[in-house]
Design a protein around this motif. Structure first.
Motif, PDB file in Angstrom:
ATOM      1  N   VAL A  39      78.348 -33.816 -70.520  1.00 17.50           N
ATOM      2  CA  VAL A  39      77.175 -32.990 -70.193  1.00 17.50           C
ATOM      3  C   VAL A  39      75.859 -33.698 -70.502  1.00 17.50           C
ATOM      4  O   VAL A  39      74.856 -33.422 -69.846  1.00 17.50           O
ATOM      5  CB  VAL A  39      77.218 -31.591 -70.860  1.00 17.50           C
ATOM      6  CG1 VAL A  39      78.490 -30.862 -70.484  1.00 17.50           C
ATOM      7  CG2 VAL A  39      77.067 -31.689 -72.361  1.00 17.50           C
ATOM      8  N   TYR A  42      74.806 -32.371 -65.874  1.00 16.57           N
ATOM      9  CA  TYR A  42      75.349 -31.294 -65.044  1.00 16.57           C
ATOM     10  C   TYR A  42      75.185 -31.587 -63.550  1.00 16.57           C
ATOM     11  O   TYR A  42      76.037 -31.233 -62.740  1.00 16.57           O
ATOM     12  CB  TYR A  42      74.683 -29.964 -65.392  1.00 16.57           C
ATOM     13  CG  TYR A  42      74.917 -29.538 -66.821  1.00 16.57           C
ATOM     14  CD1 TYR A  42      76.130 -28.966 -67.203  1.00 16.57           C
ATOM     15  CD2 TYR A  42      73.944 -29.740 -67.804  1.00 16.57           C
ATOM     16  CE1 TYR A  42      76.369 -28.589 -68.512  1.00 16.57           C
ATOM     17  CE2 TYR A  42      74.169 -29.363 -69.123  1.00 16.57           C
ATOM     18  CZ  TYR A  42      75.380 -28.795 -69.474  1.00 16.57           C
ATOM     19  OH  TYR A  42      75.603 -28.436 -70.764  1.00 16.57           O
ATOM     20  N   ASP A  85      75.344 -28.854 -79.871  1.00 20.00           N
ATOM     21  CA  ASP A  85      75.130 -27.538 -79.304  1.00 20.00           C
ATOM     22  C   ASP A  85      74.927 -26.546 -80.448  1.00 20.00           C
ATOM     23  O   ASP A  85      75.153 -26.865 -81.603  1.00 20.00           O
ATOM     24  CB  ASP A  85      76.365 -27.154 -78.460  1.00 20.00           C
ATOM     25  CG  ASP A  85      76.022 -26.217 -77.318  1.00 20.00           C
ATOM     26  OD1 ASP A  85      75.001 -25.519 -77.434  1.00 20.00           O
ATOM     27  OD2 ASP A  85      76.763 -26.178 -76.325  1.00 20.00           O
ATOM     28  N   GLN A 136      76.317 -23.361 -75.475  1.00 22.88           N
ATOM     29  CA  GLN A 136      76.077 -23.105 -74.060  1.00 22.88           C
ATOM     30  C   GLN A 136      76.606 -24.203 -73.142  1.00 22.88           C
ATOM     31  O   GLN A 136      76.632 -24.042 -71.930  1.00 22.88           O
ATOM     32  CB  GLN A 136      74.562 -22.954 -73.793  1.00 22.88           C
ATOM     33  CG  GLN A 136      73.912 -21.750 -74.464  1.00 22.88           C
ATOM     34  CD  GLN A 136      74.466 -20.432 -73.966  1.00 22.88           C
ATOM     35  OE1 GLN A 136      74.887 -20.328 -72.824  1.00 22.88           O
ATOM     36  NE2 GLN A 136      74.504 -19.414 -74.827  1.00 22.88           N
ATOM     37  N   SER A 137      77.004 -25.362 -73.722  1.00 20.98           N
ATOM     38  CA  SER A 137      77.258 -26.502 -72.839  1.00 20.98           C
ATOM     39  C   SER A 137      78.410 -26.262 -71.862  1.00 20.98           C
ATOM     40  O   SER A 137      78.313 -26.641 -70.697  1.00 20.98           O
ATOM     41  CB  SER A 137      77.486 -27.779 -73.654  1.00 20.98           C
ATOM     42  OG  SER A 137      78.341 -27.520 -74.725  1.00 20.98           O
ATOM     43  N   ASP A 191      79.388 -23.310 -70.826  1.00 20.23           N
ATOM     44  CA  ASP A 191      78.916 -22.272 -69.897  1.00 20.23           C
ATOM     45  C   ASP A 191      78.224 -22.940 -68.712  1.00 20.23           C
ATOM     46  O   ASP A 191      78.490 -22.631 -67.548  1.00 20.23           O
ATOM     47  CB  ASP A 191      77.915 -21.331 -70.592  1.00 20.23           C
ATOM     48  CG  ASP A 191      78.567 -20.480 -71.677  1.00 20.23           C
ATOM     49  OD1 ASP A 191      79.043 -21.058 -72.663  1.00 20.23           O
ATOM     50  OD2 ASP A 191      78.593 -19.243 -71.525  1.00 20.23           O
ATOM     51  N   ARG A 192      77.320 -23.872 -69.067  1.00 14.45           N
ATOM     52  CA  ARG A 192      76.578 -24.547 -68.005  1.00 14.45           C
ATOM     53  C   ARG A 192      77.498 -25.425 -67.163  1.00 14.45           C
ATOM     54  O   ARG A 192      77.312 -25.577 -65.955  1.00 14.45           O
ATOM     55  CB  ARG A 192      75.446 -25.388 -68.598  1.00 14.45           C
ATOM     56  CG  ARG A 192      74.335 -24.518 -69.184  1.00 14.45           C
ATOM     57  CD  ARG A 192      73.192 -25.344 -69.704  1.00 14.45           C
ATOM     58  NE  ARG A 192      72.559 -26.147 -68.652  1.00 14.45           N
ATOM     59  CZ  ARG A 192      71.685 -27.124 -68.907  1.00 14.45           C
ATOM     60  NH1 ARG A 192      71.377 -27.421 -70.154  1.00 14.45           N
ATOM     61  NH2 ARG A 192      71.137 -27.802 -67.928  1.00 14.45           N
ATOM     62  N   THR A 248      79.203 -23.316 -64.661  1.00 15.47           N
ATOM     63  CA  THR A 248      78.258 -23.012 -63.580  1.00 15.47           C
ATOM     64  C   THR A 248      78.146 -24.189 -62.615  1.00 15.47           C
ATOM     65  O   THR A 248      78.138 -24.011 -61.398  1.00 15.47           O
ATOM     66  CB  THR A 248      76.877 -22.671 -64.157  1.00 15.47           C
ATOM     67  OG1 THR A 248      77.051 -21.676 -65.160  1.00 15.47           O
ATOM     68  CG2 THR A 248      75.933 -22.165 -63.089  1.00 15.47           C
ATOM     69  N   SER A 249      78.082 -25.406 -63.164  1.00 18.01           N
ATOM     70  CA  SER A 249      77.911 -26.533 -62.249  1.00 18.01           C
ATOM     71  C   SER A 249      79.187 -26.839 -61.470  1.00 18.01           C
ATOM     72  O   SER A 249      79.157 -27.522 -60.459  1.00 18.01           O
ATOM     73  CB  SER A 249      77.376 -27.788 -62.972  1.00 18.01           C
ATOM     74  OG  SER A 249      78.102 -28.025 -64.124  1.00 18.01           O
ATOM     75  N   ASP A 282      80.488 -14.603 -70.796  1.00 19.66           N
ATOM     76  CA  ASP A 282      79.908 -14.659 -72.136  1.00 19.66           C
ATOM     77  C   ASP A 282      80.683 -13.700 -73.026  1.00 19.66           C
ATOM     78  O   ASP A 282      80.599 -12.493 -72.865  1.00 19.66           O
ATOM     79  CB  ASP A 282      78.434 -14.266 -72.064  1.00 19.66           C
ATOM     80  CG  ASP A 282      77.747 -14.456 -73.399  1.00 19.66           C
ATOM     81  OD1 ASP A 282      78.239 -15.284 -74.197  1.00 19.66           O
ATOM     82  OD2 ASP A 282      76.739 -13.776 -73.660  1.00 19.66           O
TER      83      ASP A 282
END
Lengths: 194, 189, 65, 453, 290
Positions: free
Chosen positions: E128, E133, E165, E171-172, E174-175, E178-179, E186
């Motif tokens: 990450v 991302y 983090d 959050q890493s 999570d992101r 998303t990517s 959550d």
């Protein structure tokens, strides 16, 4: 004019003497050129300490003074006043900061004592070349600026204004009151905060 | 009950171990206990353990089961308002307990750790299958029966290796030399 | 005996010198090797001062401001 | 507060910020930026019609998001001065050019969309900085769920809720409007914590106790829990206040909360916030289900304390608050002559201490004004006109613009009142014409020699 | 191409998390990362060694750190436990001079020297932060659109503060989800402990913790869960059935390594990713994307 230097080493209770061998420093100071008298004392900034310096100035005709004690940022004004009250130009003083920059930061007694000696030696050399400077004055503007109108700002502004002096009270927010204006009753009396 | 408490030497002993020095800084706020997923299982809470250590109660502290319930999840460590590395402190207490021969608590964790370490020492690597078998052999072979379904599932999915990874002979020698030297140096202090 | 460097530090009265005082009031410990010369601004430090310090046997010079 | 507005000797400048300071003790020149209110204060009668009629709403900063305000607003009803301001980011007129309701409806014709920022200049002899504190934002401490759970609020939000002129009219209520019956107050949130602020914020114990008392008054059957590490009730009358609360039946639990969760483990916990802490006196981990949690958050330096410190040439201590000249012997002065500090900008303190320190600062200022003159530094730079070659290097390098150039004599001249004795000119002068008094080359060289024995 | 000294750790190399190691290598290749396995690395000692012989445990890590230093590369490990143990050794060797001296003496017995220059990184951190991302998103061939994924971080990736983090609300991943086109779920237990190695000695206790995590993820609608830790994966996956028995629950949540999920999105084959090693079958949840 012949330089007659007096060196005063402060114990500051145990603050200095606890780490620095004060007597050794005094002994060393006596050996330095132009030093006429060197002494140590429990609290050099106390009244008896100040008297000690004043008396020596008169008795030995000292014309340069080294005080080895705390930071000049703390007590330089004090000792300058001592010189002035003994009719010596206050700028004939040099301080060796053997507390904040020596006894408080070094644990080893021998190392601290060596550093204190070097600091005293530096101060003695320096004070030799000190010149008399004249005190200057400027007028005092009687207006005051108070920045921030919370409890503290309001209180300070009112007191100064009540004494008849002009105050500019500047507040960043649309209203005065600061955080205090948010509070409900305040302890311990639980009266209203506004 | 009045006890004669000698404080300093035990605290010194703990403080000498990296991570153990925090024992002096504790303000007994209990954040560690409140954060610990296993505090309920411990005979003394993590913060109580520190209080006891500071009171010089060496035997009671080292024979506690508390540190053996530590999961090393580090929640206490990141939340401690005094910056005490509570997890490492638990490890330090475990090491001292082992050294003093007081680690036979009412939990199987010390035995499990011991079998783990034996393998790492001899192979330089951890064969999970061998380690678990060995642990059950050492403690209670009957428990292994309960574990059989899990083991079978792992095996079916190709996750239990019978063959262990080994270091090269030179690597093994080197690692042994290092670990033997470490042992001869004793603990950290 | 191991090498003990001599260091001369020129410290600005308003920041670095005040910082050194703060180190003292916070009872931080540091090596005794530095000799401090207080100046009213690090801008006061002339190249000559630095050369002088080296000439007098300093092993290092620190100008802080 | 009202006495400030009416005082003949106070010129009040609200919605204004100091932007520049020059000069020295006794003779400071200060530039003050007056932000446009878009309301002419000389015409405004404070009738409030504009605020009533304004159609644009946003969250009130003053109420920390608990209530709303209009685009034209006074932060709270008793505001001084009682003149509203327009927030141009919310105002429809400023964002889209439409509306203008306030202007049309204002009978006093006080609304002035054309108002511009002004810069005033004042001359003063001394300055008192009383810029206060910020309340710590606990969002980063995710274990307490602030921002995630509706009914976890900060102490200052509780104050607004409890205040009769606040967004709830003084009613303590949950987000859904119902009344909480079990409330936990958590001490030391961000104070005495190396991860946030190592210092004790000094006021939280007492304001937390005060909250308990107010809760008792407003919700007589409320069950209140105080989770504390140490109760520091050091002030006059404070310990007695604590004792009174014990009698009022507040539950004191000695332990800092580790976390707040909404994951219930028993029917009793369903729908509640559960505070998890160790009761360190009985050595048990304890789950306390409650309806509302108040976080007694730390007082911290203002977010812009660094800029303010630079503007006024004052230092900050390790904790970020403004540094007094001496913690015991000179607690209101700063290292810059003529500039004083008071209140929480110097460190967390309660109201009695703040008032005392402000009075002390005022007394120092009045004493200086009484004396009529200030001593100025003699240890400044001087120029030997015979040696000056007129290169003007010093003129450009002086950080205090104290050096000018005499075109007639073709030499540099130092303004003694402005020179601070930094000596930069002396170090730079190529012809050696400048002497930095009391920091002469001779003196410094001698000091170096002496130090290296 | 970025190069790192690869430290797979016992589980991800030839142990129970073999699939993790394989998918890590496969995904790294797609992202143009070369993971050069440290020759003859040894077990980091994990918690058991730190709990028995602290000096020896630091020496176990120090040998690996020294070997990586010799390669002139930073260490990357996919295992959270190895990550924390190696990081801790690095930090402590700097902080405690007496420890450093003792460790140096022990290393010298094996003819090694460690100067403290090796940085310890977790594979997720490298993905990450070094790759980013955007680049990961660009490598996606089959977007995970509509897939609700619970990012389960566990403990030792983010705690104590060696991590990259937030220690409690990371959050890493999570992101990352998303990517990859997926939808991160959550859930409050995302960085809570799964019980770790105590599953072996205190099984009942740990099954309770596992239950809480699975409950929390399922409550928020997760269709699968990803983790960056071999031990977490084993506990949540292999013991899910045991947890069901003990807690009278019916958990059925596929537990994947985050690298496996990345691989799915990158269009890699089930074979390369070792998806069959998942004990709770993942095929159903992933069917749309395979």
């Amino acid at each position: 004019m012949e330089r007659k230097i007096g060196v005063y080493v402060c114990h500051c209770g145990a603050n200095i003497a606890g780490t620095v061998d004060v007597e050794q420093v005094v002994e060393f100071a006596r050996s330095l050129p132009s030093v006429v008298v060197a002494r140590d004392y429990k609290f050099m900034c106390s009244d008896p300490g100040q008297e000690l310096i004043k008396n020596d100035i008169r008795e030995y005709g000292l014309n340069r003074i080294v005080v080895a004690s705390c930071s000049p940022r703390l007590h330089e004004p004090t000792f300058r006043r001592v010189l002035a009250s003994a009719d010596l130009n206050p700028y004939f003083l040099e301080m060796a900061n053997i507390r904040e920059q020596c006894s408080w930061v070094i644990e080893d007694r021998e190392a601290a004592t060596e550093k204190a000696k070097a600091m005293v030696s530096a101060a003695v050399r320096r004070v030799f070349h000190h010149d008399a400077l004249e005190k200057k004055e400027a007028p005092m503007n009687p207006c005051t600026l108070v920045v921030g109108a919370g409890i503290a700002g309001i209180q300070a502004a009112l007191e100064i204004a009540d004494s008849g002096k002009r105050v500019y009270l500047v507040e960043r927010e649309p209203s005065i009151g600061g955080n205090m204006a948010r509070l409900d009753k305040t302890f311990p009396t639980l009266d209203c905060s506004a | 009950m009045v006890s004669n408490l000698k404080t300093s030497s035990f605290v010194d002993e703990i403080s000498a171990i990296p991570g153990g020095e925090g024992v002096r800084n504790c303000i007994q706020c209990g954040t560690c206990t409140a954060s610990c997923p296993n505090a309920d299982k411990m005979d003394h809470t993590p913060s109580e353990l520190i209080a006891m250590a500071r009171a010089g109660m060496k035997n009671e502290v080292l024979s506690s089961n508390a540190m053996w319930y530590c999961l090393s999840c580090y929640l206490c460590t990141v939340r401690c308002p005094r910056g005490i590395k509570q997890t490492d402190l638990m490890h330090a207490l475990e090491c001292l307990a082992v050294r003093e021969g007081l680690s036979h608590g009412r939990t199987l964790t010390p035995a499990m750790y011991r079998s783990f370490n034996d393998f790492v020492y001899s192979l330089g690597s951890l064969p999970e299958m061998g380690f678990m078998t060995w642990f059950y052999m050492l403690t209670n072979p009957l428990r292994a029966i309960r574990m059989l379904p899990v083991a079978i599932r792992l095996f079916r999915h190709g996750r239990l290796n019978v063959k262990a990874r080994r270091l090269t002979p030179q690597g093994t020698d080197q690692l042994r030399a290092i670990l033997d030297k470490a042992e001869s140096l004793g603990g950290v202090s | 005996m191991s090498f003990e460097p001599k260091i001369v530090g020129f410290l600005c009265n308003w920041c670095a010198y005040a910082g050194a005082d703060l180190a003292g009031t916070s009872r931080k410990k540091y090596a005794p090797n530095v000799r401090v010369v207080r100046v009213m601004c690090s801008g006061r430090v002339e190249p000559g001062f630095i050369l002088k310090a080296f000439q007098q046997g300093a092993d290092g010079v620190l100008v802080c401001g | 507060m009202a006495s400030v507005r009416s005082h003949e000797n106070i010129e009040l400048m609200t919605y204004s910020e100091v932007v520049e300071i020059s000069g020295y003790v006794g003779n400071f020149k200060v530039k003050i930026r007056k932000k446009p209110r878009y309301v002419d204060a000389s015409k405004c009668t404070g009738c409030g019609t504009c605020q009533d009629k304004c159609p644009a709403r946003t969250a009130s900063e003053f109420d920390l998001g608990l209530g709303q305000r209009k685009a034209i607003y006074t932060p709270f009803p008793q505001a001084v001065p009682n003149v509203p301001v327009i927030d141009t980011e919310t105002c429809i007129h400023f964002t889209s050019g439409k509306c203008g309701a306030c202007q049309k409806l204002c009978e006093a014709k006080a609304i002035d969309f054309e108002q511009r920022e002004e810069v005033a200049e004042v001359e003063v002899g001394s300055i008192i900085v009383t810029t206060g504190f910020d309340s710590l934002d606990p969002s980063d401490m995710t274990q307490f769920g602030y921002g995630r759970y509706d009914n976890v609020i900060t102490g200052i939000q509780f104050e607004r809720m409890s205040n009769a002129s606040g967004p709830t009219g003084g009613r303590i209520m949950l987000k859904d409007g119902s009344i909480p019956h079990r409330i936990a107050i958590l001490h030391c949130i961000g104070s005495r914590d190396v991860n946030y602020h190592e210092y004790c914020s000094r006021v939280c114990c007492m304001y937390s106790l005060k909250f308990s008392h107010l809760l008792r008054e407003k919700i007589p059957d409320a069950e209140i829990y105080q989770l504390y590490i140490d109760l520091r009730c050091f002030g006059k009358g404070y310990e007695e206040f604590y004792n009174r609360l014990q009698e009022e039946g507040v539950n004191f639990v000695r332990g800092k909360a580790g976390e707040i969760t909404d994951i219930a483990e028993s029917p009793e916990e369903e729908g509640k916030l559960i505070v998890i802490a160790e009761d360190t006196l009985v050595r048990r981990k304890r789950r306390t289900p409650v309806d509302m949690v108040v976080l007694s958050t730390a007082l911290e330096p203002r977010a812009d304390a660094d800029e303010v410190a630079r503007l006024f040439s004052i230092s900050r201590s390790k904790d970020g608050f403004f540094l007094e000249k001496h913690p015991k012997l000179d607690p209101v002065a700063t290292t810059t002559d003529g500039i004083f500090v008071a209140g929480c900008c110097q460190g967390p303190k309660d109201i009695p201490d703040t008032v005392a320190q402000a009075s002390a600062a005022a007394a120092r200022v009045i004493a200086m004004i009484d004396k009529g003159v200030v001593a100025i530094e003699s240890a400044i730079s001087v120029i030997d006109e015979d040696l000056c070659c007129g290169c003007k290097t010093c003129v450009s390098i002086c950080p205090y613009t104290a050096i000018s150039f005499d075109e007639e004599k073709q030499v540099s001249v130092i303004n003694e009142a402005l020179c601070k004795g930094c000596g930069t000119c002396a170090a730079t002068c190529p012809s050696g014409a400048i002497t930095s008094r009391h920091f002469t080359t001779e003196q410094i060289v001698a000091q170096i020699e002496g130090a290296m024995v | 191409m970025k190069q790192y000294a690869y430290f797979p750790g016992c589980s991800a190399s030839e142990g129970g998390a073999k699939a993790y190691g394989r998918s890590a290598l496969a995904v790294s290749k797609v992202l143009d990362i070369e993971l050069v396995e440290i020759e003859d690395w040894n077990c980091c000692g994990s918690t058991p060694y730190s709990s028995f012989e602290e000096l020896a445990s630091f020496c176990l890590s120090a040998r690996n750190l020294a070997l990586a230093e010799g390669m002139g590369l930073d260490i990357v490990t996919p295992c959270s436990s190895c990550y924390v143990i190696l990081s801790r050794t690095n930090a402590y060797l700097k902080q405690y001079p007496h420890l450093k001296a003792q460790v140096a003496e022990a290393l010298a017995a094996g003819g090694l020297e460690y100067h403290g220059t090796t940085k310890v990184r977790h594979l997720l951190d490298v993905f990450v932060n070094d790759i980013g991302y955007d680049a990961i998103g660009a490598a996606v061939k089959r977007s995970l659109e509509g897939l609700k994924v619970a990012p389960y971080y566990g403990c030792q990736l983010v705690r104590p503060r060696f991590g990259f983090d937030h220690p409690e609300n990371p959050q890493s991943m999570d992101r990352l989800i998303t990517s990859l086109g997926g939808e991160p779920v959550d859930f409050p237990m995302k960085a809570r402990c799964c019980g770790g190695s105590l599953i072996i000695s205190e099984e009942d206790l740990v099954l309770g913790l596992i239950g809480k995590i699975l409950n929390s993820a399922l409550d928020r609608g997760a269709e699968c869960l990803i983790t960056p830790c071999p031990l977490c994966q084993t506990n949540l996956d292999a013991y899910q059935n045991q947890a069901n028995k003990k807690l009278h629950s019916s958990f059925d949540l596929p537990i994947l390594f985050f690298t496996q999920l990345m691989g799915v999105a990158f269009g890699l084959s089930e074979e390369e990713l070792g998806l069959r090693s998942c004990i709770v079958p993942a095929e159903k949840a992933l069917a749309k994307y395979l």
